[in-house]
Design an enzyme around this catalytic site. Structure first.
Site, PDB file in Angstrom:
ATOM      1  CE  LYS A 186      18.450  26.510  21.252  1.00 32.36           C
ATOM      2  NZ  LYS A 186      18.445  25.313  22.028  1.00 32.36           N
TER       3      LYS A 186
HETATM    4  C1  LIG Z   1      18.707  24.788  23.383  1.00 33.53           C
HETATM    5  C2  LIG Z   1      18.936  23.345  23.549  1.00 33.53           C
HETATM    6  C3  LIG Z   1      18.299  22.602  24.555  1.00 33.53           C
HETATM    7  C4  LIG Z   1      17.452  23.241  25.607  1.00 33.53           C
HETATM    8  O1  LIG Z   1      16.319  23.898  25.095  1.00 33.53           O
HETATM    9  P1  LIG Z   1      15.393  24.741  26.091  1.00 33.53           P
HETATM   10  O2  LIG Z   1      14.148  24.967  25.298  1.00 33.53           O
HETATM   11  O3  LIG Z   1      16.118  26.019  26.391  1.00 33.53           O
HETATM   12  O4  LIG Z   1      15.146  23.927  27.304  1.00 33.53           O
HETATM   13  C5  LIG Z   1      18.512  21.239  24.584  1.00 33.53           C
HETATM   14  N1  LIG Z   1      19.319  20.624  23.698  1.00 33.53           N
HETATM   15  C6  LIG Z   1      19.957  21.312  22.730  1.00 33.53           C
HETATM   16  C7  LIG Z   1      20.833  20.576  21.763  1.00 33.53           C
HETATM   17  C8  LIG Z   1      19.807  22.692  22.642  1.00 33.53           C
HETATM   18  O5  LIG Z   1      20.482  23.364  21.694  1.00 33.53           O
END
Ligand SMILES: *Cc1c(COP(=O)(O)O)cnc(C)c1O
Length: 380
Positions: A186
């Site tokens: 992210k």
């Molecule tokens: C990465 C992601 C998640 C999950 O995030 P985590 O922190 O790994 O639990 C949920 N929704 C979207 C759209 C994502 O890209």
């Protein structure tokens, strides 16, 4: 055999001395669980997003689950979500005992198609959860209008959208609550981690209690007023997050400028469509996702690019095509055509702050050659 890393990787988190020092200083205090560093990280995110409250969580998935619970979603309720997303979006709904209802996407933006939303609302709908796909805010005015007409809360899955804006308002401040992810793929990372933002005082109070075992602090000991969770973020992770917040402007500047370089170079490549960014919003470019024309076998393109030392992957997942959701809901592809097509034809290309414009050139050259070859193979 020695595993060789591709020359251009899909994503590499930007970390350095500041993160190392931040972790070391937390370890030195001996206070490791959620504490002062998490509070400081929450204050930074609340300030950036412009909400009254921010709550650090162990991931975005636990954050979404917590937000759904705190917004009043109950077992048996329905939650409307886009079909095209990382499946954690739907899993969190199911963890709350609720039922995900999948809506198709707008093929131009990969976001929930607001014109399909009304038809998905039933007497059991308890919330709407748009996803800001790859960091591009969804059509929030239209979505909020439908939500308001039915008195429903809106939870933004803003996992990829830290610092994205829609009509001047930050993602995470566009609905009842928003949830960010700090997974290494992210915008900024804490290893694993998430954050819920909200300006709704009632939702905030429920999140605070549910995040820590349903406990309320008394004078001498705690009192357990609900069957809560342990979804806290440790101070070790939060300290990394604070250091990462210092890098946020630089990260966004690099991501946007490399995306512009891709737009520019790819305009001359046939057989694909580059990502659209409507004028009223800003994209974080957590991922740069393009659509290949139907003539191309996307998976074959991924393999051919790998042979050229370029790491790529699919966009994200059409959830109704995943075995669990297919077995449980058996939704026909024709009901969700744009999501189905994106699942087959979307391609994520490398993008991370340390990349150079010359890396962009290498990726575009490899893609151009790959597409030219695939076309001639098909023609022959
Ligand atoms: C990465 C992601 C998640 C999950 O995030 P985590 O922190 O790994 O639990 C949920 N929704 C979207 C759209 C994502 O890209």
């Amino acid at each position: 055999m020695v595993r060789r890393d591709p020359r251009v990787r899909l994503n590499v988190p930007l970390l350095g001395e500041a993160e190392l020092e931040a972790v070391g200083s937390v370890l030195a205090t001996g206070f490791l669980t959620q504490g002062p560093r998490a509070q400081e990280f929450e204050a930074l995110v609340a300030q950036l997003v412009g909400t009254d409250h921010a709550y650090a969580t162990s991931s975005a998935t636990t954050g979404i689950h917590l937000a759904l619970h705190a917004c009043g979603v109950q077992p048996g309720d329905e939650v409307v979500i886009p079909d095209y997303s990382f499946p954690a979006t739907a899993n969190a709904v199911i963890q709350q005992g609720a039922v995900p209802v999948f809506v198709d996407i707008d093929p131009a933006t990969f976001n929930m198609d607001p014109t399909k939303l009304e038809a998905a609302i039933t007497g059991r709908t308890a919330a709407i959860m748009p996803v800001h796909a790859f960091g591009l805010p969804a059509d929030m005015n239209e979505i909020n209008a439908v939500a308001a007409a039915h008195g429903l809360p809106v939870i933004e899955d803003a996992a990829c959208a830290l610092a994205a804006t829609y009509r001047g308002v930050a993602a995470g401040a566009l609905g009842t609550a928003g949830v960010f992810s700090f997974h290494p793929r992210k915008i900024i990372t804490t290893g694993e981690g998430g954050m819920i933002t909200t300006s709704d005082a009632g939702v905030a109070d429920r999140i605070a209690v549910l995040r820590t075992h349903g406990a309320v602090r008394g004078d001498t000991y705690m009192s357990f007023v609900d069957a809560g969770y342990n979804y806290r973020l440790s101070d070790i992770n939060a300290a990394i997050g604070i250091a990462q917040m210092e890098r946020l402007d630089h990260i966004l500047e690099r991501r946007r400028s490399l995306a512009a370089a891709y737009d520019d170079r790819l305009a001359e490549v046939d057989g694909l469509t580059t990502p659209a960014v409507p004028d009223d919003r800003t994209h974080t470019f957590q991922s740069y996702v393009l659509m290949l024309d139907e003539a191309f076998d996307r998976d074959a393109v991924i393999h051919a690019l790998k042979a050229r030392d370029v790491e790529t992957t699919l966009g994200t997942y059409s959830m109704h095509l995943q075995p669990y959701f297919r077995d449980r809901f058996a939704i026909a592809d024709e009901a969700l055509p744009s999501s189905t097509r994106a699942h087959r034809q979307a391609l994520t290309v490398p993008l991370y702050p340390q990349m150079t414009e010359s890396d962009v050139d290498s990726v575009v050259d490899a893609l151009r050659s790959t597409l030219a070859e695939s076309r001639s193979v098909r023609a022959g």
